[in-house]
Design a protein around this motif. Sequence first.
Motif, PDB file in Angstrom:
ATOM      1  N   ALA A 134      -5.184   5.628 -14.372  1.00  0.00           N
ATOM      2  CA  ALA A 134      -6.524   5.417 -14.306  1.00  0.00           C
ATOM      3  C   ALA A 134      -7.023   4.026 -14.071  1.00  0.00           C
ATOM      4  O   ALA A 134      -7.850   3.525 -13.318  1.00  0.00           O
ATOM      5  N   ALA A 135      -6.469   3.080 -15.030  1.00  0.00           N
ATOM      6  CA  ALA A 135      -6.683   1.759 -15.144  1.00  0.00           C
ATOM      7  C   ALA A 135      -5.968   0.992 -13.738  1.00  0.00           C
ATOM      8  O   ALA A 135      -6.809   0.186 -13.122  1.00  0.00           O
ATOM      9  N   GLY A 136      -4.933   1.307 -13.145  1.00  0.00           N
ATOM     10  CA  GLY A 136      -4.396   0.949 -12.032  1.00  0.00           C
ATOM     11  C   GLY A 136      -5.199   1.191 -10.689  1.00  0.00           C
ATOM     12  O   GLY A 136      -5.592   0.478  -9.783  1.00  0.00           O
ATOM     13  N   SER A 137      -5.653   2.712 -10.796  1.00  0.00           N
ATOM     14  CA  SER A 137      -6.514   3.040  -9.669  1.00  0.00           C
ATOM     15  C   SER A 137      -7.767   2.191  -9.434  1.00  0.00           C
ATOM     16  O   SER A 137      -8.405   1.892  -8.377  1.00  0.00           O
ATOM     17  N   PHE A 138      -8.499   1.953 -10.598  1.00  0.00           N
ATOM     18  CA  PHE A 138      -9.913   1.456 -10.641  1.00  0.00           C
ATOM     19  C   PHE A 138      -9.709  -0.042 -10.147  1.00  0.00           C
ATOM     20  O   PHE A 138     -10.551  -0.610  -9.447  1.00  0.00           O
ATOM     21  N   ILE A 139      -8.580  -0.635 -10.593  1.00  0.00           N
ATOM     22  CA  ILE A 139      -8.351  -2.111 -10.284  1.00  0.00           C
ATOM     23  C   ILE A 139      -7.964  -2.105  -8.677  1.00  0.00           C
ATOM     24  O   ILE A 139      -8.493  -3.111  -8.073  1.00  0.00           O
ATOM     25  N   PHE A 140      -7.040  -1.338  -8.440  1.00  0.00           N
ATOM     26  CA  PHE A 140      -6.744  -1.222  -7.050  1.00  0.00           C
ATOM     27  C   PHE A 140      -8.061  -1.204  -6.054  1.00  0.00           C
ATOM     28  O   PHE A 140      -8.519  -1.837  -4.940  1.00  0.00           O
ATOM     29  N   LEU A 141      -9.127  -0.239  -6.503  1.00  0.00           N
ATOM     30  CA  LEU A 141     -10.406  -0.249  -5.650  1.00  0.00           C
ATOM     31  C   LEU A 141     -11.085  -1.414  -5.709  1.00  0.00           C
ATOM     32  O   LEU A 141     -11.786  -2.098  -4.847  1.00  0.00           O
TER      33      LEU A 141
ATOM     34  N   VAL B 296      -9.117   5.189   4.353  1.00  0.00           N
ATOM     35  CA  VAL B 296      -8.069   6.324   4.122  1.00  0.00           C
ATOM     36  C   VAL B 296      -7.344   6.024   2.674  1.00  0.00           C
ATOM     37  O   VAL B 296      -7.411   6.755   1.876  1.00  0.00           O
ATOM     38  N   THR B 297      -6.883   4.664   2.496  1.00  0.00           N
ATOM     39  CA  THR B 297      -6.310   4.069   1.168  1.00  0.00           C
ATOM     40  C   THR B 297      -7.282   4.457   0.193  1.00  0.00           C
ATOM     41  O   THR B 297      -6.862   4.813  -0.886  1.00  0.00           O
TER      42      THR B 297
ATOM     43  N   GLU C  81       0.957  -1.258  -0.006  1.00  0.00           N
ATOM     44  CA  GLU C  81       0.039   0.049  -0.185  1.00  0.00           C
ATOM     45  C   GLU C  81       0.947   1.292  -0.018  1.00  0.00           C
ATOM     46  O   GLU C  81       0.692   2.256  -0.752  1.00  0.00           O
ATOM     47  N   ILE C  82       1.973   1.372   0.792  1.00  0.00           N
ATOM     48  CA  ILE C  82       2.834   2.616   0.775  1.00  0.00           C
ATOM     49  C   ILE C  82       3.433   2.615  -0.380  1.00  0.00           C
ATOM     50  O   ILE C  82       3.490   3.871  -1.085  1.00  0.00           O
ATOM     51  N   GLY C  83       4.086   1.633  -1.169  1.00  0.00           N
ATOM     52  CA  GLY C  83       4.544   1.737  -2.401  1.00  0.00           C
ATOM     53  C   GLY C  83       3.736   2.313  -3.501  1.00  0.00           C
ATOM     54  O   GLY C  83       4.089   2.872  -4.318  1.00  0.00           O
TER      55      GLY C  83
ATOM     56  N   THR D 100      -9.251   6.858  -4.789  1.00  0.00           N
ATOM     57  CA  THR D 100     -10.356   7.813  -5.240  1.00  0.00           C
ATOM     58  C   THR D 100      -9.863   8.850  -6.044  1.00  0.00           C
ATOM     59  O   THR D 100     -10.349   9.260  -6.949  1.00  0.00           O
ATOM     60  N   VAL D 101      -9.273   9.724  -5.346  1.00  0.00           N
ATOM     61  CA  VAL D 101      -8.597  11.056  -5.560  1.00  0.00           C
ATOM     62  C   VAL D 101      -7.766  10.843  -6.789  1.00  0.00           C
ATOM     63  O   VAL D 101      -7.844  11.589  -7.679  1.00  0.00           O
ATOM     64  N   PHE D 102      -7.014   9.860  -6.599  1.00  0.00           N
ATOM     65  CA  PHE D 102      -6.033   9.736  -7.888  1.00  0.00           C
ATOM     66  C   PHE D 102      -6.939   9.240  -9.040  1.00  0.00           C
ATOM     67  O   PHE D 102      -6.669   9.933 -10.254  1.00  0.00           O
ATOM     68  N   LEU D 103      -7.967   8.567  -9.024  1.00  0.00           N
ATOM     69  CA  LEU D 103      -8.627   8.142  -9.922  1.00  0.00           C
ATOM     70  C   LEU D 103      -9.409   9.149 -10.734  1.00  0.00           C
ATOM     71  O   LEU D 103      -9.640   9.400 -11.989  1.00  0.00           O
ATOM     72  N   VAL D 104     -10.027  10.155  -9.799  1.00  0.00           N
ATOM     73  CA  VAL D 104     -10.551  11.164 -10.406  1.00  0.00           C
ATOM     74  C   VAL D 104      -9.819  12.175 -10.904  1.00  0.00           C
ATOM     75  O   VAL D 104     -10.078  12.730 -12.226  1.00  0.00           O
TER      76      VAL D 104
END
Length: 333
Positions: free
Chosen positions: A216-223, A175-176, A101-103, A181-185
């Motif tokens: 965006a793809a990475g943030s969506f899959i991380f969610l 929090v993560t 998560e930190i990385g 979500t902020v990254f994705l938006v």
Amino acid sequence: MPALSSYSSVCIFMTAFTFLHLAGFIVFIIWFQEHPERSKQRRLPAFATPFNMNIAVILVSLLLIYSCETGIGIASDHNADTETLEDVLITGRTVGFIAAEIGYINYSNDRAKSIFETTLTPVFGKGLHWAVKTVPLLFLPTVLFRAAFVFVSRNNEAASIFSISRWYGAATAIVTVLLDTVFLVSFVLFLRANSPSETVHPVSDNSMLIIARYGAAGSFIFLGAAGTLSAYAEQVNASLRLLSYIFLSAVSVILTCLKWQLHCERVARKSAADERLRGILGSAELRRIRSREMFPEPVVELPKGNLESGFVDANTTVKNLEGVKDLCVETDS
């Protein structure tokens, strides 16, 4: 000897896949970014950039998670009475999750900082920067809670510590998710603002669009990974845990593909710059410049009597190369 369950087999496969992924990534960054002569001018190897180190942290963390999960699965398949070993493996898995998560948070923030500056207000951008630097500290107590639970697992205090650990873990997960979500938006807003239908002046640096697409793809899959892990916490299901692992591996693959695409973009940009420089300077002069970039000459102090002529020669060189300096500059990928 009992046969391995399908769960353990999948964990073994994911461990092997992540190991090969990590090995391939290390070979890639050393092969394309490390030059022995250039490294003599640095305190760290040329490939030891923050971006590369964050990806390496993610991959090592996933390798730790899958290795611990494999050990837990094999112990369960053999019905071994290894409660202490299982506690150690679960603690190791927790450390892996926190490090991953930190990385991921640090990589996303560092790589897309210029995008966040264009899509977020200055106040919100400063708040995001502060949050990214502070959030890793919030993860550390999770390991302490887990270690305390293992230490008192046979005492009456175990239930209360487990409850505190669970609620604290849920809070850090929220929090993560909010940060991601902020990254994705931000990525979506940037892509929308720079789509052909929205602007007649798209960004000149194609690397920012590449970062936004893969980000965006990475943030969506991380969610998706966070969602399946939350569902697993409520309803213990091996399929949900494996699905979350697949999502996490997909995120690591996307980040590695982002690295490769940025490398290809940098190579294409350098090739185009070389063509322009070749027309201005000639092939021989261009080869000399590129060889000096690859193998920098040591700094030599001029004698006092030659300082004036040295300044004249330097000024002449600057004038001759005026207008093409930016074409010789490479950016880190």
